[in-house]
Scaffold this motif. Structure first.
Motif, PDB file in Angstrom:
ATOM      1  N   SER A   1      -3.244  -2.890  -4.636  1.00 53.98           N
ATOM      2  CA  SER A   1      -2.225  -1.880  -4.680  1.00 53.98           C
ATOM      3  C   SER A   1      -1.482  -1.620  -5.971  1.00 53.98           C
ATOM      4  O   SER A   1      -0.989  -0.795  -6.187  1.00 53.98           O
ATOM      5  N   LYS A   2      -1.337  -2.876  -6.844  1.00 55.42           N
ATOM      6  CA  LYS A   2      -0.468  -2.933  -7.874  1.00 55.42           C
ATOM      7  C   LYS A   2      -1.333  -2.348  -8.984  1.00 55.42           C
ATOM      8  O   LYS A   2      -0.841  -1.678  -9.910  1.00 55.42           O
TER       9      LYS A   2
ATOM     10  N   PRO B   1      -5.690   5.090  -1.615  1.00 49.87           N
ATOM     11  CA  PRO B   1      -4.976   4.412  -0.573  1.00 49.87           C
ATOM     12  C   PRO B   1      -5.348   4.405   0.768  1.00 49.87           C
ATOM     13  O   PRO B   1      -5.527   3.696   1.550  1.00 49.87           O
TER      14      PRO B   1
ATOM     15  N   ILE C   1       0.988  -1.382  -0.081  1.00 52.71           N
ATOM     16  CA  ILE C   1      -0.136  -0.064   0.147  1.00 52.71           C
ATOM     17  C   ILE C   1       0.926   1.385  -0.046  1.00 52.71           C
ATOM     18  O   ILE C   1       0.450   2.352  -0.818  1.00 52.71           O
TER      19      ILE C   1
ATOM     20  N   GLU D   1      -0.966   1.524  -8.722  1.00 51.25           N
ATOM     21  CA  GLU D   1       0.193   2.100  -8.537  1.00 51.25           C
ATOM     22  C   GLU D   1       0.764   2.887  -9.684  1.00 51.25           C
ATOM     23  O   GLU D   1       1.469   3.851  -9.679  1.00 51.25           O
TER      24      GLU D   1
ATOM     25  N   ILE E   1      -7.831   1.794   0.934  1.00 50.64           N
ATOM     26  CA  ILE E   1      -7.378   0.395   1.000  1.00 50.64           C
ATOM     27  C   ILE E   1      -7.039   0.192   2.607  1.00 50.64           C
ATOM     28  O   ILE E   1      -7.011  -0.960   3.076  1.00 50.64           O
TER      29      ILE E   1
ATOM     30  N   ALA F   1       2.404   1.860  -3.326  1.00 50.00           N
ATOM     31  CA  ALA F   1       1.352   2.400  -4.428  1.00 50.00           C
ATOM     32  C   ALA F   1       1.144   3.862  -4.080  1.00 50.00           C
ATOM     33  O   ALA F   1       1.075   4.608  -4.771  1.00 50.00           O
TER      34      ALA F   1
ATOM     35  N   THR G   1      -5.560  -7.398  -1.151  1.00 53.07           N
ATOM     36  CA  THR G   1      -4.756  -6.052  -0.803  1.00 53.07           C
ATOM     37  C   THR G   1      -3.386  -5.958  -1.929  1.00 53.07           C
ATOM     38  O   THR G   1      -3.585  -4.726  -2.371  1.00 53.07           O
TER      39      THR G   1
END
Lengths: 115, 88
Positions: B81-82, B33, A91, B85, B36, A94, B77
């Motif tokens: 996240s990828k 984010p 996270i 990015e 997340i 990112a 997760t």
């Protein structure tokens, strides 16, 4: 020995409360990630340890079905110990790659170095 | 039912209340984010709730479900996240 289980459950609940509180009070994505992931992982591991201890206690003083509970909970504890920090790193990576700056930062050397 | 099971169920109720408080950040958070992080916290708390309820009701099956759910939360997760990015 039941007082030890109560104490560990209380510590685990207190750290979970602190971890959720960190999601609200911190100003920035990076600080929220740091506070929430660390505190909830730590509190969860204490709760798992309390349940493992309780399983062993019941196994040595009463019937024998609690040993399976303790071993399965140990497996869940190892899973959380391995996967939570990796997820937090993903996270944060990112958030950094998509250009989010920390709140009061003026100069960021990682971005200047990686260009 | 074990002799500690009423305290464990009170603890599970506290953890569910914490999950609802964490849901506020998933709705509010200004960046992606942030959402997340809130969902990852809710995942970790729900795994703990499953294990605690499994001990309160003396069933091993709840703890197996908790292990599989922990793995699924980790994989989801990493994937989200990828995906995030390389945006904007």
């Amino acid at each position: 020995m039941i007082w030890l289980i109560y104490i560990m459950l209380g510590i685990g609940l207190a750290f979970n409360i602190l971890g959720v509180l960190a999601l609200h009070r911190f100003p920035d994505i990076y600080t929220r990630l740091h506070g929430a992931t660390k505190c909830t992982t730590f509190g969860s591991i204490f709760i798992y340890l309390a349940i493992i201890l309780y399983g062993f206690l019941m196994y040595f003083s009463a019937e024998g079905q609690y040993l399976g509970l303790s071993l399965h909970t140990f497996f869940v504890m190892v899973m959380i110990l391995i996967t939570n920090p990796t997820g937090a790193h993903a996270i944060a990576r990112a958030a950094h790659r998509s250009g989010i700056m920390p709140k009061k930062a003026v100069v960021e050397e990682l971005r200047e170095d990686s260009k | 039912m074990t002799f500690i099971s009423s305290e464990l169920m009170i603890m599970a109720a506290f953890l569910v209340a914490l999950m609802f408080i964490g849901l506020i950040r998933a709705v509010l958070g200004p960046t992606d984010p942030d959402r997340i992080v809130a969902l990852d916290t809710i995942n970790t708390l729900s795994v703990v709730t499953l294990v605690v309820l499994g001990m309160a009701f003396e069933e091993i099956i709840y703890i197996d479900v908790a292990a599989v759910y922990a793995m699924l939360a980790f994989v989801s997760t990493i994937y989200v996240s990828k995906y995030l990015e390389d945006r904007e």
